[in-house]
Design an enzyme around this catalytic site. Structure first.
Site: not given
Ligand code: SF4
Length: 633
Positions: A12, A40, A72, A121, A123, A188, A218
């Site tokens: 992405c 990852h 992240h 995670h 993030e 996102c 993801n």
């Molecule tokens: S938030 Fe979406 S665009 Fe940003 S790094 Fe993660 S998957 Fe990629």
């Protein structure tokens, strides 16, 4: 066999951007470090190691080299700690993740925060670290239903890679339970798009291959979704894990890849299948522009003014996150930097700046920006307003040019004709180079980029104002400070600010003055008494003498008959010598009072200018005469 690659799939823009920033920084600094793996995907992490991008397991392993905050993101405390302890911190947090941080921080001030996602995670760990209070992190509907919900202001947020269907279910459930619910869908668009494309493809093919790291959230979600629509879904990290023989039975194979899967891994899987399983055709439109992803960002237009955040400063450019899929590049030559300061000094990381879009997507896929032209545009507006209001401006003179001076108002060049540099003729214009001067407008034409300025008119106007004020204030008897500027036979001219006054030779001091330069010096600053003036004729008469009393008026206080005093011979005659006791006070030593011995003429024993000691024999105030003696000392 046919292979179809989902569009979009693989990296992405958030991951691409983080990797580009890391690679750029490694090229510039030799080596950089990331706190945790930048993505990852161990194959890509291994490739980056070769480029000088090293990952550290935790903060205790960090050294002094530049650190990259991965896409992240990190907790607020970690970000601030890194900035305080390391010289270079490059924030590659994905703009979508930044948005999540922002929402968490904002709403946590007065809302309960429910965050959908995996609490382990990175993030989510980072996002929770931006909250001002505890955050309820839930990973599925049963956990959400187990929450003790009060009807308090609540916000619903999500991990950027969350499945859309889970978010929709959670939203519906909370709406039925919490009346003051705010819903912010922070998933996102890259994730949504990959999920949609993978699902659509999974429905049409005999088997699905989902490529991605084992820890990639993801990728795991893509696998889950594809399995819902195609039971023949397989997940691999790279081509070496694929047993090609097992895929020979399928006519059509779909390939999708998580957002942290680089293109080269997808290509190597396709190549392996082509080579070993006899693929006849593969369709790949995944490189086409993903309009859906773009639509969730602002799309910069040429000449548009945008706000952006500084994410990286290089020697020759500043990288600016403008909320678009690609970063903006502000080259050094598009930055106004007259003092040639290092760009890091002008652009602190994270600072919000305003920029003008010059071009969207240059050859490198970036947006070309300018701050200089934006400033120039604003400066022209300021100048136009000043011109219309007949106001003055300050400019810096840079060089002598044909017929006058060249000067700059920030980056805008203007011309000052030689005849308008000063109130009089200026022989050497170069004395103004480097100076900042106040000027008014003679001509202004934005269309022709032409500005003509005058300093002369500003000076004349100032002078007229000062002069009016001067005449308003002046009084006879007033003591003013002035500077002696030049001499004439009859006195000295004294500068009193906007005009000059005359100090007549007879007013310089009590006593005789042969010529003003005997007593005064040019550029000497002194006090003077105003003894007369005429505004219409622009004349002022000054006196130094009247600042002190006439020595004859106070002679009784200072001199006594029979006492000795120091004096100086000022003139000689046949009958005696004149002695100055102080300016304006002279006495006479008769020739018979010079010495015990007979003196023919005073010049035989005394010289003009000689210092002597004398005794006062008599003082006649009416006749202003003092009789002195050296003989009777
Ligand atoms: S938030 Fe979406 S665009 Fe940003 S790094 Fe993660 S998957 Fe990629």
């Amino acid at each position: 066999m046919k292979i179809i690659i989902a569009d979009p799939s693989g990296f992405c823009f958030g991951v691409s951007r983080a990797i580009e920033l890391a690679e750029q920084a490694a090229r510039e600094h030799g080596a950089v470090q990331t706190l945790g793996k930048i993505i990852h995907n161990s194959d890509e992490v291994g490739r980056l190691e070769q480029q000088g991008v090293h990952y550290r397991l935790d903060a205790s392993e960090l050294d002094e080299s530049p650190v990259i905050i991965r896409s992240h993101g990190e907790t607020k405390r970690v970000v601030e700690g890194l900035k305080q302890t390391l010289p270079v911190v490059i924030d590659a947090t994905c703009p979508f993740v930044h948005k999540l941080h922002h929402e968490v921080e904002k709403y946590s001030a007065d809302h309960r925060v429910i965050l959908l996602g995996n609490k382990d995670h990175p993030e989510i760990i980072g996002a929770v670290g931006w909250s001002r209070q505890d955050v309820s992190v839930v990973s599925d509907l049963s956990e959400l239903m187990a929450l003790d919900l009060n009807d308090e202001p609540t916000v619903l947020l999500a991990q950027t890679t969350l499945r859309e269907d889970f978010f929709a279910e959670a939203e519906a459930y909370l709406k039925s339970r919490v009346s003051q619910l705010v819903v912010e869908n922070t998933i996102c668009s890259a994730t949504k798009n990959r999920q949609q494309a993978a699902v659509e493809l999974a429905k049409q093919v005999d088997a699905m291959i989902v490529l991605g790291g084992k820890e990639s959230s993801n990728t795991k979600k893509l696998v889950e979704l594809c399995q819902m629509y195609n039971s023949e879904t397989f997940s691999f990290e790279n081509s070496t894990e694929i047993n090609v023989e097992e895929f020979k039975k399928y006519d059509i194979i779909g390939i999708s890849a998580g957002a942290s899967t680089p293109r080269w891994i997808i290509d190597s899987v396709v190549e392996t299948l082509e080579r070993k399983a006899g693929v006849t055709k593969h369709m790949d439109n995944s490189l086409m522009k993903n309009l859906m992803e773009q639509s969730s960002f602002i799309v910069p237009k040429k000449n548009e003014v945008l706000k952006g955040k500084v994410v990286m400063v290089k020697d020759d450019a500043v990288v600016v996150n403008i909320g678009y899929k690609a970063d903006g590049i502000l080259p050094a030559n598009e930055i106004s930097n007259p003092e040639n300061k290092p760009l890091e000094e002008l652009f602190p990381i994270d600072e919000e700046i305003e920029v003008l879009v010059l071009k969207r997507e240059d050859a490198e896929g970036e947006v070309l920006l300018s701050s200089k032209r934006l400033r120039s545009r604003k400066d022209w507006e300021v100048l136009e307003e000043k011109f219309n209001n007949q106001e003055t401006i300050t400019v810096k003179v840079t060089e002598v040019v044909k017929g006058g001076l060249s000067a700059f108002y920030n980056d805008i060049r203007a011309f000052i004709p030689a005849s308008h540099v000063d109130t009089g003729f200026v022989r050497d214009l170069s004395q103004f180079v480097g100076q900042e001067i106040e000027v008014g407008f003679l001509d202004f034409d934005r269309r022709k980029n032409q500005i003509v300025l005058t300093r002369k008119e500003v000076l004349e106007k100032d002078l007229a104002g000062e002069l009016a004020e001067f005449w308003e204030d002046i009084e006879i008897g007033q003591v003013v400070t002035g500077t002696v500027r030049r001499f004439t036979n009859y006195g000295a001219f004294v500068e009193l600010g906007p005009t000059d006054g005359l100090l007549h030779v007879s007013e310089i001091q009590w006593g005789k003055v042969n010529k003003p330069s005997d007593v005064l010096k040019v550029n000497q600053e002194l006090d003077f008494k105003v003894i007369d003036f005429n505004r219409d004729e622009n004349k002022i008469s000054l006196s130094r003498k009247q600042l002190v009393p006439d020595p004859w008026a106070v002679i009784d206080d200072n001199y006594h008959v029979g006492e000795r005093y120091d004096g100086k011979v000022v003139s000689l005659t046949d009958f005696g010598a004149f002695i100055e006791l102080e300016p304006g006070l002279e006495g006479l030593i008769h020739v018979s009072q010079i010495s015990e011995d007979r003196v023919e003429v005073p010049g035989d024993v005394l010289n003009v200018g000689e210092e002597v000691v004398v005794k006062i024999l008599d003082i006649d105030k009416d006749e202003r005469r003092i009789k002195l003696s050296m003989k009777e000392l």
